[in-house]
Design a protein around this motif. Structure first.
Motif, PDB file in Angstrom:
ATOM      1  N   ASP A  60       0.836  -1.213   0.000  1.00  0.00           N
ATOM      2  CA  ASP A  60       0.000   0.000   0.000  1.00  0.00           C
ATOM      3  C   ASP A  60       0.864   1.253   0.000  1.00  0.00           C
ATOM      4  OD1 ASP A  60       0.671  -0.690   2.695  1.00  0.00           O
ATOM      5  OD2 ASP A  60      -0.942   0.583   3.440  1.00  0.00           O
ATOM      6  N   ASP A  61       2.088   1.164   0.533  1.00  0.00           N
ATOM      7  CA  ASP A  61       3.028   2.287   0.417  1.00  0.00           C
ATOM      8  C   ASP A  61       3.311   2.588  -1.054  1.00  0.00           C
ATOM      9  OD1 ASP A  61       3.768   0.588   2.912  1.00  0.00           O
ATOM     10  OD2 ASP A  61       4.595   2.564   3.369  1.00  0.00           O
ATOM     11  N   ASN A  85       7.516  -2.724   7.023  1.00  0.00           N
ATOM     12  CA  ASN A  85       6.888  -3.885   6.387  1.00  0.00           C
ATOM     13  C   ASN A  85       7.924  -4.954   6.031  1.00  0.00           C
ATOM     14  OD1 ASN A  85       4.152  -3.091   6.363  1.00  0.00           O
ATOM     15  ND2 ASN A  85       4.588  -1.668   4.694  1.00  0.00           N
ATOM     16  N   HIS A 128       2.754  -8.309   2.890  1.00  0.00           N
ATOM     17  CA  HIS A 128       3.294  -7.584   1.730  1.00  0.00           C
ATOM     18  C   HIS A 128       4.200  -8.443   0.846  1.00  0.00           C
ATOM     19  CE1 HIS A 128       1.943  -3.623   3.295  1.00  0.00           C
ATOM     20  NE2 HIS A 128       2.023  -4.278   4.446  1.00  0.00           N
ATOM     21  N   VAL A 170       3.988   7.177   6.534  1.00  0.00           N
ATOM     22  CA  VAL A 170       3.100   6.029   6.364  1.00  0.00           C
ATOM     23  C   VAL A 170       3.792   4.702   6.733  1.00  0.00           C
ATOM     24  CG1 VAL A 170       1.635   7.197   4.664  1.00  0.00           C
ATOM     25  CG2 VAL A 170       3.603   5.869   3.866  1.00  0.00           C
ATOM     26  N   ASN A 204      -4.364  -4.142  14.439  1.00  0.00           N
ATOM     27  CA  ASN A 204      -4.356  -5.153  13.380  1.00  0.00           C
ATOM     28  C   ASN A 204      -3.198  -6.140  13.516  1.00  0.00           C
ATOM     29  OD1 ASN A 204      -2.364  -3.332  12.679  1.00  0.00           O
ATOM     30  ND2 ASN A 204      -3.001  -3.091  10.539  1.00  0.00           N
ATOM     31  N   GLU A 210      -1.966  -0.965  16.204  1.00  0.00           N
ATOM     32  CA  GLU A 210      -1.828  -0.898  14.733  1.00  0.00           C
ATOM     33  C   GLU A 210      -0.349  -1.143  14.404  1.00  0.00           C
ATOM     34  OE1 GLU A 210      -0.428   0.774  11.218  1.00  0.00           O
ATOM     35  OE2 GLU A 210      -0.060   1.736  13.154  1.00  0.00           O
ATOM     36  N   PHE A 211      -0.067  -1.706  13.225  1.00  0.00           N
ATOM     37  CA  PHE A 211       1.289  -2.160  12.890  1.00  0.00           C
ATOM     38  C   PHE A 211       2.364  -1.073  13.024  1.00  0.00           C
ATOM     39  CE2 PHE A 211       4.727  -2.768   9.785  1.00  0.00           C
ATOM     40  CZ  PHE A 211       5.256  -3.970  10.239  1.00  0.00           C
ATOM     41  N   ASN A 212       2.163   0.113  12.418  1.00  0.00           N
ATOM     42  CA  ASN A 212       3.240   1.121  12.415  1.00  0.00           C
ATOM     43  C   ASN A 212       3.617   1.556  13.826  1.00  0.00           C
ATOM     44  OD1 ASN A 212       3.479   1.116   9.626  1.00  0.00           O
ATOM     45  ND2 ASN A 212       2.025   2.801   9.350  1.00  0.00           N
ATOM     46  N   ASP A 286      -2.219   3.450   3.395  1.00  0.00           N
ATOM     47  CA  ASP A 286      -1.313   4.570   3.107  1.00  0.00           C
ATOM     48  C   ASP A 286      -1.847   5.484   1.999  1.00  0.00           C
ATOM     49  OD1 ASP A 286       0.175   3.312   5.038  1.00  0.00           O
ATOM     50  OD2 ASP A 286       1.711   2.568   3.693  1.00  0.00           O
TER      51      ASP A 286
HETATM   52  C1  BDR Z   1       0.146   0.003   8.088  1.00  0.00           C
HETATM   53  O1  BDR Z   1       1.040  -1.083   8.278  1.00  0.00           O
HETATM   54  C2  BDR Z   1       1.663  -1.441   7.080  1.00  0.00           C
HETATM   55  O2  BDR Z   1       1.671  -2.815   6.924  1.00  0.00           O
HETATM   56  C3  BDR Z   1       0.950  -0.699   5.984  1.00  0.00           C
HETATM   57  O3  BDR Z   1       1.847  -0.328   4.956  1.00  0.00           O
HETATM   58  C4  BDR Z   1       0.371   0.500   6.679  1.00  0.00           C
HETATM   59  O4  BDR Z   1       1.276   1.575   6.683  1.00  0.00           O
HETATM   60  C5  BDR Z   1      -1.256  -0.460   8.393  1.00  0.00           C
HETATM   61  O5  BDR Z   1      -1.345  -0.927   9.694  1.00  0.00           O
END
Ligand code: BDR
Ligand code: CA
Length: 374
Positions: A60-61, A85, A128, A170, A204, A210-212, A286
């Protein structure tokens, strides 16, 4: 080089968009017309937002980079890959090849952090692909990174343009936090930070995070405590923008290098995910973050005081948003400091958080931008 050479002026842009329309890829309701002259989807502003795109490509980046580079509302001053990622050894060449595919070798790409501030790197190869781009085997990029590090480049650009530059982050916030740590007086010079990250409705990667923010909670905390105007585009909205097969087909049908590359990456990732999880869609986290800078009405923003959990054994990286005071903390331990010595934090919004989204409007914008001829 400052000019966005993709679309020299509004007429050019409308003309090229109309070719896409003629190809039948997009509905006519997207375009300004005699009947609907107020449709300003494709009207670039007189002064583009000047941004540094901090990213960990990432499927998505990749789409977010393409969207930014094909939108005249944005002037991308630099791209600064960070680990996330996938490791930096992949996000850096990925960023270089994506910028190259978009025909924007004029944009400096500088290597960022290879590890989070204090933690071991956890990647998201499961989402990814092993190379971060769904497993698509692109050629080695010819474009090279600039000799400065991401931190040095961000600092130099911001200091040369006080109050002008927004950072669109992002990926994990390691690069941004490193800038703030290494240059303690730079914060007031940064116009704003637009963040894909966090969630006020569950995570997630863990139920909390959340991942980031999970990857680098300490960095996220530094950024949220910085006093810089923040916009947080979190899972509350990004998990509602799910790209599906018909949209990937529209990208595959369009004949420009960006839509072709985007189509390949998304198709490969769909095929890969389908085998392992039966997934039929993929969230455009993103790209939505970039899109709301181009067209603010794709999301609704609300003021929050957001704090980041860093010490929880199960919850590190969780973002907690207060819509109003009082801001309460967990009760002090019997063995800890007396309560009087740790006063309640003040309720003062530090972020605009996206709480609603218009997915149709987002996808119309995304496809129009990526599918129009270069
Ligand atoms: C975010 O985590 C990454 O896997 C994606 O690119 C996005 O920036 C979503 O949680
Ligand atoms: Ca990302």
């Amino acid at each position: 080089m400052r000019s966005n050479n993709l679309f020299r002026n509004r007429r050019d842009f409308l003309r090229t968009s109309a070719v896409t329309l003629a190809a039948g890829a997009l509905p006519s309701s997207l375009f300004p017309s005699k009947e609907n002259p107020a449709n300003t989807y494709f009207a670039p502003p007189t002064k583009p937002h000047r941004i540094i795109l901090d990213t960990d490509p990432g499927v998505d980046d990749a789409i977010a980079i393409f969207l930014a580079l094909r939108s005249p509302e944005l002037h991308v001053e630099a791209v600064t890959p960070v680990c996330g990622n996938v490791p930096l050894s992949l996000t850096l060449p990925n960023a270089l090849r994506l910028v190259e595919i978009a025909g924007r070798a004029d944009i400096p790409v500088a290597a960022g952090a290879a590890t989070p501030l204090v933690r071991r790197l956890v990647t998201a190869k499961y989402a990814h692909g092993s190379n971060g781009l769904g497993g698509v085997d692109f050629a080695e990029p010819k474009l090279k990174p600039v000799p400065e590090t991401a931190t040095e480049l961000i600092r130099r650009i911001v200091r040369a343009n006080p109050g002008e530059i927004s950072i669109v982050a992002v990926g994990p916030l390691t690069n941004v936090a490193t800038v703030l740590k290494s240059d303690p007086t730079i914060a007031p010079l940064i116009k704003s930070i637009v963040i894909m990250g966090g969630s006020l409705s569950g995570g997630n990667i863990t139920p909390a995070a959340e991942f980031n923010f999970y990857v680098d909670p300490e960095a996220a905390r530094i950024v949220f405590d910085s006093g810089i105007p923040l916009t947080m585009v979190g899972l509350d909205v990004t998990r509602k923008v799910l790209i599906r097969d018909e949209q990937v087909r529209a990208l595959e049908a369009a004949q420009n290098p960006v839509s072709q590359a985007a189509g390949k990456i998304l198709r490969a990732n769909f095929d890969r995910l389908h085998k392992t999880s039966n997934a039929v869609d993929f969230a455009m986290h993103d790209p939505l973050t970039v899109a709301q800078l181009i067209e603010p009405s794709v999301v609704t923003l609300k003021d929050f005081f957001v704090e980041i959990e860093t010490t929880g054994e199960l919850t590190a990286g969780q973002s907690l948003g207060y819509a109003h005071g009082p801001v309460r903390r967990s009760p002090p331990l019997e063995t800890g400091q007396p309560a009087a010595e740790s006063p309640e934090p003040e309720f003062k919004p530090n972020a605009k958080v996206a709480v609603e989204v218009d997915p149709d409007k987002f996808f119309r914008l995304l496809l129009a931008r990526l599918a129009s001829p270069a």
